[in-house]
Design a protein around this motif. Structure first.
Motif, PDB file in Angstrom:
ATOM      1  N   LEU A   1     -25.078 -15.273  44.675  1.00 19.16           N
ATOM      2  CA  LEU A   1     -23.655 -15.611  44.616  1.00 19.16           C
ATOM      3  C   LEU A   1     -23.023 -15.503  46.006  1.00 19.16           C
ATOM      4  CD1 LEU A   1     -22.518 -13.796  41.340  1.00 19.16           C
ATOM      5  CD2 LEU A   1     -22.916 -16.250  41.666  1.00 19.16           C
ATOM      6  N   ARG A   2     -23.396 -14.458  46.724  1.00 20.85           N
ATOM      7  CA  ARG A   2     -22.848 -14.261  48.074  1.00 20.85           C
ATOM      8  C   ARG A   2     -23.291 -15.413  48.986  1.00 20.85           C
ATOM      9  NH1 ARG A   2     -23.513 -11.610  53.108  1.00 20.85           N
ATOM     10  NH2 ARG A   2     -21.611 -10.526  53.676  1.00 20.85           N
ATOM     11  N   ARG A   3     -24.552 -15.770  48.916  1.00 19.62           N
ATOM     12  CA  ARG A   3     -25.057 -16.876  49.740  1.00 19.62           C
ATOM     13  C   ARG A   3     -24.322 -18.174  49.403  1.00 19.62           C
ATOM     14  NH1 ARG A   3     -30.263 -19.495  47.779  1.00 19.62           N
ATOM     15  NH2 ARG A   3     -28.661 -20.318  46.431  1.00 19.62           N
ATOM     16  N   ASP A   4     -24.173 -18.447  48.111  1.00 16.22           N
ATOM     17  CA  ASP A   4     -23.513 -19.685  47.700  1.00 16.22           C
ATOM     18  C   ASP A   4     -22.033 -19.699  48.085  1.00 16.22           C
ATOM     19  OD1 ASP A   4     -25.925 -20.506  46.690  1.00 16.22           O
ATOM     20  OD2 ASP A   4     -25.353 -20.329  44.584  1.00 16.22           O
TER      21      ASP A   4
ATOM     22  N   GLN B   1     -20.468 -22.484  50.429  1.00 23.27           N
ATOM     23  CA  GLN B   1     -19.372 -23.279  49.890  1.00 23.27           C
ATOM     24  C   GLN B   1     -18.170 -23.293  50.844  1.00 23.27           C
ATOM     25  OE1 GLN B   1     -20.015 -24.704  46.809  1.00 23.27           O
ATOM     26  NE2 GLN B   1     -18.194 -25.923  47.145  1.00 23.27           N
ATOM     27  N   ALA B   2     -17.941 -22.200  51.533  1.00 24.43           N
ATOM     28  CA  ALA B   2     -16.754 -22.062  52.388  1.00 24.43           C
ATOM     29  C   ALA B   2     -17.028 -22.370  53.860  1.00 24.43           C
ATOM     30  CB  ALA B   2     -16.202 -20.654  52.246  1.00 24.43           C
ATOM     31  N   ARG B   3     -18.146 -22.945  54.167  1.00 28.12           N
ATOM     32  CA  ARG B   3     -18.529 -23.129  55.571  1.00 28.12           C
ATOM     33  C   ARG B   3     -17.544 -23.978  56.360  1.00 28.12           C
ATOM     34  NH1 ARG B   3     -21.771 -25.997  52.289  1.00 28.12           N
ATOM     35  NH2 ARG B   3     -21.989 -28.228  52.625  1.00 28.12           N
ATOM     36  N   PHE B   4     -16.724 -24.787  55.687  1.00 30.39           N
ATOM     37  CA  PHE B   4     -15.794 -25.649  56.403  1.00 30.39           C
ATOM     38  C   PHE B   4     -14.383 -25.057  56.495  1.00 30.39           C
ATOM     39  CE2 PHE B   4     -18.981 -28.639  54.654  1.00 30.39           C
ATOM     40  CZ  PHE B   4     -19.564 -28.996  55.863  1.00 30.39           C
ATOM     41  N   VAL B   5     -14.183 -23.870  55.967  1.00 36.07           N
ATOM     42  CA  VAL B   5     -12.875 -23.221  56.053  1.00 36.07           C
ATOM     43  C   VAL B   5     -12.689 -22.700  57.476  1.00 36.07           C
ATOM     44  CG1 VAL B   5     -11.476 -21.287  55.213  1.00 36.07           C
ATOM     45  CG2 VAL B   5     -12.896 -22.574  53.603  1.00 36.07           C
ATOM     46  N   HIS B   6     -11.560 -23.053  58.073  1.00 34.36           N
ATOM     47  CA  HIS B   6     -11.289 -22.642  59.457  1.00 34.36           C
ATOM     48  C   HIS B   6      -9.922 -22.008  59.544  1.00 34.36           C
ATOM     49  CE1 HIS B   6     -14.877 -24.383  61.165  1.00 34.36           C
ATOM     50  NE2 HIS B   6     -14.673 -25.437  60.406  1.00 34.36           N
ATOM     51  N   PRO B   7      -9.681 -21.157  60.475  1.00 36.69           N
ATOM     52  CA  PRO B   7     -10.582 -20.693  61.523  1.00 36.69           C
ATOM     53  C   PRO B   7     -11.640 -19.734  60.976  1.00 36.69           C
ATOM     54  CG  PRO B   7      -8.521 -19.507  61.685  1.00 36.69           C
ATOM     55  CD  PRO B   7      -8.348 -20.549  60.599  1.00 36.69           C
ATOM     56  N   LYS B   8     -12.686 -19.532  61.755  1.00 36.71           N
ATOM     57  CA  LYS B   8     -13.801 -18.686  61.337  1.00 36.71           C
ATOM     58  C   LYS B   8     -13.346 -17.274  60.986  1.00 36.71           C
ATOM     59  CE  LYS B   8     -18.377 -17.004  62.826  1.00 36.71           C
ATOM     60  NZ  LYS B   8     -18.296 -15.872  61.975  1.00 36.71           N
ATOM     61  N   SER B   9     -12.416 -16.729  61.760  1.00 35.96           N
ATOM     62  CA  SER B   9     -11.942 -15.365  61.485  1.00 35.96           C
ATOM     63  C   SER B   9     -11.295 -15.288  60.108  1.00 35.96           C
ATOM     64  CB  SER B   9     -10.954 -14.914  62.557  1.00 35.96           C
ATOM     65  OG  SER B   9      -9.846 -15.792  62.607  1.00 35.96           O
ATOM     66  N   TYR B  10     -10.546 -16.322  59.725  1.00 40.26           N
ATOM     67  CA  TYR B  10      -9.948 -16.356  58.387  1.00 40.26           C
ATOM     68  C   TYR B  10     -11.034 -16.490  57.332  1.00 40.26           C
ATOM     69  CZ  TYR B  10      -7.706 -18.091  54.200  1.00 40.26           C
ATOM     70  OH  TYR B  10      -7.322 -18.263  52.891  1.00 40.26           O
TER      71      TYR B  10
ATOM     72  N   ILE C   1     -11.475 -13.801  54.369  1.00 38.98           N
ATOM     73  CA  ILE C   1     -11.191 -14.190  52.988  1.00 38.98           C
ATOM     74  C   ILE C   1     -12.455 -14.097  52.135  1.00 38.98           C
ATOM     75  CG2 ILE C   1     -11.490 -16.699  53.224  1.00 38.98           C
ATOM     76  CD1 ILE C   1      -8.656 -15.337  51.225  1.00 38.98           C
ATOM     77  N   LEU C   2     -13.600 -14.480  52.699  1.00 39.14           N
ATOM     78  CA  LEU C   2     -14.838 -14.396  51.926  1.00 39.14           C
ATOM     79  C   LEU C   2     -15.203 -12.949  51.619  1.00 39.14           C
ATOM     80  CD1 LEU C   2     -16.938 -17.272  53.430  1.00 39.14           C
ATOM     81  CD2 LEU C   2     -16.214 -17.025  51.062  1.00 39.14           C
ATOM     82  N   ARG C   3     -15.037 -12.065  52.590  1.00 35.71           N
ATOM     83  CA  ARG C   3     -15.307 -10.639  52.325  1.00 35.71           C
ATOM     84  C   ARG C   3     -14.387 -10.123  51.222  1.00 35.71           C
ATOM     85  NH1 ARG C   3     -14.752  -9.948  57.552  1.00 35.71           N
ATOM     86  NH2 ARG C   3     -16.638 -10.420  58.648  1.00 35.71           N
TER      87      ARG C   3
ATOM     88  N   ASP D   1     -16.649 -31.634  40.632  1.00 33.90           N
ATOM     89  CA  ASP D   1     -16.483 -31.842  42.071  1.00 33.90           C
ATOM     90  C   ASP D   1     -17.853 -31.808  42.739  1.00 33.90           C
ATOM     91  OD1 ASP D   1     -16.026 -31.669  44.816  1.00 33.90           O
ATOM     92  OD2 ASP D   1     -14.349 -30.282  44.604  1.00 33.90           O
ATOM     93  N   PRO D   2     -18.284 -32.923  43.364  1.00 38.20           N
ATOM     94  CA  PRO D   2     -19.622 -32.952  43.975  1.00 38.20           C
ATOM     95  C   PRO D   2     -19.782 -31.959  45.127  1.00 38.20           C
ATOM     96  CG  PRO D   2     -18.393 -34.939  44.527  1.00 38.20           C
ATOM     97  CD  PRO D   2     -17.567 -34.171  43.537  1.00 38.20           C
ATOM     98  N   ASP D   3     -18.672 -31.507  45.728  1.00 35.56           N
ATOM     99  CA  ASP D   3     -18.759 -30.523  46.807  1.00 35.56           C
ATOM    100  C   ASP D   3     -18.968 -29.104  46.289  1.00 35.56           C
ATOM    101  OD1 ASP D   3     -18.460 -32.434  48.788  1.00 35.56           O
ATOM    102  OD2 ASP D   3     -16.267 -32.296  48.718  1.00 35.56           O
ATOM    103  N   TYR D   4     -18.749 -28.907  44.997  1.00 40.20           N
ATOM    104  CA  TYR D   4     -18.920 -27.577  44.405  1.00 40.20           C
ATOM    105  C   TYR D   4     -20.264 -27.600  43.691  1.00 40.20           C
ATOM    106  CZ  TYR D   4     -17.090 -23.114  42.891  1.00 40.20           C
ATOM    107  OH  TYR D   4     -16.870 -21.776  42.729  1.00 40.20           O
ATOM    108  N   ASP D   5     -21.308 -27.175  44.396  1.00 44.30           N
ATOM    109  CA  ASP D   5     -22.663 -27.409  43.902  1.00 44.30           C
ATOM    110  C   ASP D   5     -23.415 -26.150  43.474  1.00 44.30           C
ATOM    111  OD1 ASP D   5     -22.953 -26.371  46.414  1.00 44.30           O
ATOM    112  OD2 ASP D   5     -24.257 -27.946  47.161  1.00 44.30           O
ATOM    113  N   SER D   6     -22.705 -25.104  43.088  1.00 47.02           N
ATOM    114  CA  SER D   6     -23.369 -23.888  42.644  1.00 47.02           C
ATOM    115  C   SER D   6     -22.908 -23.531  41.232  1.00 47.02           C
ATOM    116  CB  SER D   6     -23.069 -22.722  43.591  1.00 47.02           C
ATOM    117  OG  SER D   6     -23.592 -21.526  43.048  1.00 47.02           O
ATOM    118  N   PRO D   7     -23.688 -23.911  40.225  1.00 49.04           N
ATOM    119  CA  PRO D   7     -23.307 -23.574  38.842  1.00 49.04           C
ATOM    120  C   PRO D   7     -23.158 -22.067  38.614  1.00 49.04           C
ATOM    121  CG  PRO D   7     -25.081 -25.186  38.855  1.00 49.04           C
ATOM    122  CD  PRO D   7     -24.901 -24.728  40.263  1.00 49.04           C
ATOM    123  N   SER D   8     -24.003 -21.261  39.253  1.00 49.51           N
ATOM    124  CA  SER D   8     -23.899 -19.797  39.078  1.00 49.51           C
ATOM    125  C   SER D   8     -22.590 -19.273  39.661  1.00 49.51           C
ATOM    126  CB  SER D   8     -25.064 -19.084  39.747  1.00 49.51           C
ATOM    127  OG  SER D   8     -26.258 -19.391  39.097  1.00 49.51           O
ATOM    128  N   LEU D   9     -22.248 -19.740  40.847  1.00 53.71           N
ATOM    129  CA  LEU D   9     -21.000 -19.300  41.462  1.00 53.71           C
ATOM    130  C   LEU D   9     -19.814 -19.749  40.621  1.00 53.71           C
ATOM    131  CD1 LEU D   9     -19.716 -17.835  43.858  1.00 53.71           C
ATOM    132  CD2 LEU D   9     -19.714 -20.030  45.082  1.00 53.71           C
TER     133      LEU D   9
END
Length: 166
Positions: free
Chosen positions: A26-29, A33-42, A46-48, A90-98
């Motif tokens: 789940l953490r990996r996914d 999933q959020a790799r395009f959220v910017h800025p990186k610090s945010y 937010i992911l943590r 949504d084709p960009d949301y590709d993790s059924p477990s998440l």
């Protein structure tokens, strides 16, 4: 799901399947999933915050006592399922477990605990944080996101933060 007790039962049973391997996936996914959220610090912050909330809710759901929840119908659950379907399609949301665990976490927060999907302390850059004062929750983006497709904001018990101009 037809009743609060049914939802509590589902949350408890699915949460009990979340062993350390599932949590790692789940953490990996979530990070992928959020790799395009910017800025990186945010993105990192937010992911943590959200992953900590997710794992905390999974642990809470594991221990649910079904007797604490009524057998009454869940108001707003049909709309909740429509939103989950939007995510699933949504084709960009590709993790059924998440999607499963995030959706159950959101349902647990909204319907069983009366809490916002984003826990207090969740920061939205430039506008503020979700906060709790007494028994009320305030969100800095509630009004901005309310009409957006795929948003749980319409079901969220948080109110628009009056200190934030929309």
């Amino acid at each position: 799901m037809e009743t609060y007790r049914d939802l509590a039962h589902l949350c408890r049973e699915v949460a009990r399947r979340a062993d350390p391997r599932v949590l790692a996936l789940l953490r990996r996914d979530a990070w992928r999933q959020a790799r395009f959220v910017h800025p990186k610090s945010y993105r990192d912050g937010i992911l943590r915050s959200l992953f900590l909330a997710l794992t905390s809710r999974i642990n809470q759901m594991r221990r649910l006592d079904l007797e604490e929840y009524p057998r009454g119908p869940i108001e707003g659950y049909g709309r909740f399922l429509e939103i989950v379907r939007e995510y699933a399609e949504d084709p960009d949301y590709d993790s059924p477990s998440l999607l499963l665990y995030e959706s159950l976490s959101a349902a647990y927060a909204i319907f069983l605990r009366g809490e916002p999907v984003h826990p207090p302390g969740t920061e939205f850059p430039g506008v503020g944080k979700v906060r709790r004062t007494d028994d009320r929750y305030y969100c800095p983006i509630k009004e901005r996101r309310g009409d957006q497709p795929g948003s749980f904001c319409t079901l969220c018990p948080a109110e628009q933060d009056p200190e934030v101009v929309s």
